[in-house]
Design an enzyme around this catalytic site. Structure first.
Site, PDB file in Angstrom:
ATOM      1  N   LYS A 158      18.531 -41.951  39.839  1.00  0.00           N
ATOM      2  CA  LYS A 158      17.110 -41.732  40.145  1.00  0.00           C
ATOM      3  C   LYS A 158      16.956 -41.739  41.673  1.00  0.00           C
ATOM      4  O   LYS A 158      16.541 -42.740  42.268  1.00  0.00           O
ATOM      5  CB  LYS A 158      16.289 -42.832  39.460  1.00  0.00           C
ATOM      6  CG  LYS A 158      14.866 -42.455  39.186  1.00  0.00           C
ATOM      7  CD  LYS A 158      14.226 -43.460  38.259  1.00  0.00           C
ATOM      8  CE  LYS A 158      12.712 -43.445  38.334  1.00  0.00           C
ATOM      9  NZ  LYS A 158      12.069 -42.161  38.112  1.00  0.00           N
TER      10      LYS A 158
HETATM   11  N1  PMP Z   1      13.197 -37.964  33.785  1.00  0.00           N
HETATM   12  C1  PMP Z   1      12.764 -38.096  35.050  1.00  0.00           C
HETATM   13  C2  PMP Z   1      13.117 -37.036  36.037  1.00  0.00           C
HETATM   14  C3  PMP Z   1      12.000 -39.206  35.428  1.00  0.00           C
HETATM   15  O1  PMP Z   1      11.559 -39.345  36.683  1.00  0.00           O
HETATM   16  C4  PMP Z   1      11.665 -40.184  34.459  1.00  0.00           C
HETATM   17  C5  PMP Z   1      10.822 -41.366  34.842  1.00  0.00           C
HETATM   18  N2  PMP Z   1      11.621 -42.434  35.316  1.00  0.00           N
HETATM   19  C6  PMP Z   1      12.133 -40.008  33.153  1.00  0.00           C
HETATM   20  C7  PMP Z   1      12.904 -38.892  32.847  1.00  0.00           C
HETATM   21  C8  PMP Z   1      11.853 -41.023  32.087  1.00  0.00           C
HETATM   22  O2  PMP Z   1      12.636 -42.175  32.312  1.00  0.00           O
HETATM   23  P1  PMP Z   1      12.123 -43.619  31.879  1.00  0.00           P
HETATM   24  O3  PMP Z   1      11.872 -43.582  30.434  1.00  0.00           O
HETATM   25  O4  PMP Z   1      13.231 -44.536  32.251  1.00  0.00           O
HETATM   26  O5  PMP Z   1      10.893 -43.876  32.674  1.00  0.00           O
END
Ligand code: PMP
Length: 313
Positions: A158
């Protein structure tokens, strides 16, 4: 929102947001060399507690993202969980919150690189404001932007700089009258939303792109797959074609900020009958019960901030 008096954790101490500064030439700002998490906390008035969701999963993913950028978290996941709890309690939050931990390259000089640059770490907890209105179905489009590919920069980390990709797709979607974008991978398979993972349902089976499709391995994605399997729903992770989006019975997004949001139309084609489908409803309602402390079997997914803060160290 005036954040000046929010208590944050930065440089190893608790301080006011207004007193936690970064310099203009900071690498993380100039080159996008940072990584971050987004964590939700749900305030449940009847319990007088704030339930922080999947804290360990988020800190483990942050550690992995950091490793990819040759950084390391200053503390263990357990210690960071404790600090997050303390931050929420110090801020006396009695409302839903969004917690943003991040680690970034902190040198203030010119010269893009990962090596020989020290890291800095911070956690900023803020009151949550709705990210996507998921009470109604979302009208989404397939973006003209492709999802960044792992051969360019790894989307399973991320990484702050990678969010240029999401921002381009999201703003294009909004400018064209949609609520959200679906990005395809560079080889044309469905990847994910701008900040959500995507699922589709066909004949009762749940499909989602597998992690090699340049998706972020979402914490909510994993949670929803676990719940579905518990319900006896078949879950398949595989590459998904664009055409499958148009022929799905149900499509929905998952994400920390968005929760579970169903898709009403894609490229102006109605999904199912345009209302929330039975699988999305069942999974979404159960997820909601878990994150608000109503499912004791899943208690390990949430950390009650006020109850935990009262425990002796
Ligand atoms: N894909 C992206 C590109 C994101 O930024 C997020 C948000 N964190 C998600 C998927 C979903 O991930 P999560 O369930 O961990 O928030």
């Amino acid at each position: 929102m005036d954040l000046s008096d929010v208590i944050v954790y930065a440089g190893g101490e608790f301080k006011r947001y207004a007193d936690a500064k970064v310099g203009l030439l900071t690498h993380g700002l100039q080159y996008g060399t940072g990584c971050f998490e987004g964590i939700r906390g749900y305030w449940v008035p009847e319990d007088e507690d704030l339930y922080l969701v999947l804290l360990r999963d988020h800190y483990e993913r942050l550690a992995t993202s950091a490793k990819i950028l040759t950084m390391s978290l200053p503390k263990s996941a357990d210690e960071l969980i404790d600090i997050t709890v303390e931050l929420c309690v110090r801020n006396r939050y009695e409302q839903n919150v969004y917690v943003r931990p991040f680690i970034y390259k902190a040198a203030e000089d010119v010269g893009v690189r990962l090596h020989n640059v020290q890291d800095a770490f911070a956690i900023v907890p803020i009151p949550f404001t709705a990210y996507l209105d998921t009470s109604k179905g979302l009208h989404v489009c397939v973006s003209s932007w492709r999802r960044a590919d792992d051969t360019m920069a790894p989307p399973r980390a991320k990484i702050t700089g990678l969010y240029v990709n999401s921002a381009l797709a999201k703003s294009e979607a909004i400018a064209n009258g949609y609520d959200e974008a679906i990005l395809l991978s560079h080889d044309g398979h469905v990847a994910e939303g701008s900040a959500e993972n995507i699922f589709l349902v066909r004949r009762g089976v749940l499909y989602t792109p597998d992690p090699s499709q340049n998706v972020l391995e979402g914490c909510t994605r994993r949670a929803v797959m676990d719940i579905a399997r518990d319900f006896g729903i078949e879950v398949v992770e595989r590459s998904i074609d664009r055409g499958e989006l148009y022929s799905a019975d149900e499509v929905f997004f998952t994400g920390t900020a968005a929760g579970l949001g169903y898709v009403a139309s894609i490229d102006r084609r109605v999904v199912g009958d345009g209302t929330m489908g039975p699988v999305a409803r069942r999974l979404g309602e159960f997820y909601e019960r878990i994150v608000t402390g109503r499912e004791p079997r899943y208690a390990s997914w949430i950390t009650p901030a006020y109850a935990k803060a009262k425990l002796p160290a």
